[in-house]
Design an enzyme around this catalytic site. Structure first.
Site, PDB file in Angstrom:
ATOM      1  N   ASP A  86      50.367  23.875  77.494  1.00  0.00           N
ATOM      2  CA  ASP A  86      51.542  23.163  76.999  1.00  0.00           C
ATOM      3  C   ASP A  86      51.399  21.650  77.139  1.00  0.00           C
ATOM      4  OD1 ASP A  86      52.654  25.652  76.618  1.00  0.00           O
ATOM      5  OD2 ASP A  86      54.431  25.295  77.860  1.00  0.00           O
ATOM      6  N   ASP A  87      52.066  20.931  76.233  1.00  0.00           N
ATOM      7  CA  ASP A  87      52.401  19.506  76.347  1.00  0.00           C
ATOM      8  C   ASP A  87      51.356  18.537  75.810  1.00  0.00           C
ATOM      9  OD1 ASP A  87      54.610  20.569  77.561  1.00  0.00           O
ATOM     10  OD2 ASP A  87      54.254  19.679  79.534  1.00  0.00           O
ATOM     11  N   HIS A 145      59.496  17.084  73.227  1.00  0.00           N
ATOM     12  CA  HIS A 145      59.591  17.884  74.459  1.00  0.00           C
ATOM     13  C   HIS A 145      61.048  18.015  74.915  1.00  0.00           C
ATOM     14  CE1 HIS A 145      58.422  19.329  78.573  1.00  0.00           C
ATOM     15  NE2 HIS A 145      57.431  19.863  77.857  1.00  0.00           N
ATOM     16  N   HIS A 175      48.820  23.577  81.687  1.00  0.00           N
ATOM     17  CA  HIS A 175      49.240  22.384  80.943  1.00  0.00           C
ATOM     18  C   HIS A 175      48.059  21.453  80.728  1.00  0.00           C
ATOM     19  CE1 HIS A 175      53.054  23.905  82.477  1.00  0.00           C
ATOM     20  NE2 HIS A 175      53.654  23.193  81.537  1.00  0.00           N
ATOM     21  N   HIS A 187      55.885  22.832  70.078  1.00  0.00           N
ATOM     22  CA  HIS A 187      56.550  22.651  71.377  1.00  0.00           C
ATOM     23  C   HIS A 187      57.582  21.521  71.294  1.00  0.00           C
ATOM     24  CE1 HIS A 187      56.730  23.802  75.533  1.00  0.00           C
ATOM     25  NE2 HIS A 187      56.260  22.664  76.017  1.00  0.00           N
TER      26      HIS A 187
END
Length: 220
Positions: free
Chosen positions: A37-38, A92, A190, A88
């Site tokens: 993620d991210d 965020h 992540h 995503h």
């Protein structure tokens, strides 16, 4: 650091009807669905991609639109190396904190950025037709989920490693990931700067441990 749960558990999997938390039995061989993620960011994503390539492991990257805009070639590299990408949100966003229209527009802005960069890439037809979304923090309103699942596969998780948590430390991050992973687990790491210290230690050891136990890694 806010409260989070390493393992989704049956209770949390009931919060969002239709969301996917674990894919047990989808493959004949024991399988783990590794996700990041991210990203994409240059401080972490190239490290992850190089490491995955060294083990011939494929994963799914849940990307933030603003990072895609800043590092488009890094986004394209993810796909060019055989990994899947997913939405995503653009900034965020935590769905609970925003009006539905604003939240959906932010998701669509990320989607438009992704699709623009994918136009000339050779990628599986399913990846273009069936899109994936994960809400940041795993938090959105149930009504938001009900709408988004008409457009996306909503991907949550079975195991969250806590690699973003510097207080937790790398060894505990690894221990959590290994202990809680099972056939069909969707596992979150992540590819972010704040996760790098834990990621650098835990990710290669986690992959090696899972491979030694007979698991394969697949994209979602």
């Amino acid at each position: 650091m806010g409260l989070y749960f390493n393992h989704s558990g049956w209770l949390f999997s009931r919060f969002y009807s239709g969301a996917e938390w674990r894919l047990k039995g989808k493959e004949k061989k024991k399988t783990i669905y590794l996700t990041f993620d991210d990203g994409p960011v240059p401080q972490a994503t190239p490290f992850v991609l190089d490491l995955l390539a060294s083990y011939n492991v494929k994963a799914t990257f849940f990307c933030v639109g603003d990072n895609i805009k800043k590092y488009p070639e890094l986004y394209r590299r993810i796909l060019q190396e055989g990994h899947r990408t997913a939405n995503h949100t653009y900034n965020h966003l935590k769905g609970w904190a925003h009006a539905d229209d604003y939240y959906f527009a932010n998701i669509m802005a990320c989607e438009a950025m992704m699709e623009k960069l994918e136009e000339d890439l050779d990628m599986p037809k399913e990846w273009k037709e069936v899109r994936l979304f994960r809400p940041p923090y795993g938090k959105m309103k149930s009504a938001q989920c009900d709408y988004l699942k008409t457009i996306y596969r909503i991907i949550m998780w079975d195991v969250i490693t806590g690699d973003f948590d510097k207080i937790r430390g790398a060894e505990k991050c690894l221990h959590t990931a290994v202990k809680d992973s099972r056939d069909g687990s969707i596992v979150i790491f992540h590819d972010s700067l704040k996760a790098m210290d834990n990621l650098d230690y835990a990710l290669p050891k986690y992959i090696e441990e899972c491979l030694s136990k007979g698991y394969q890694f697949k994209t979602l």
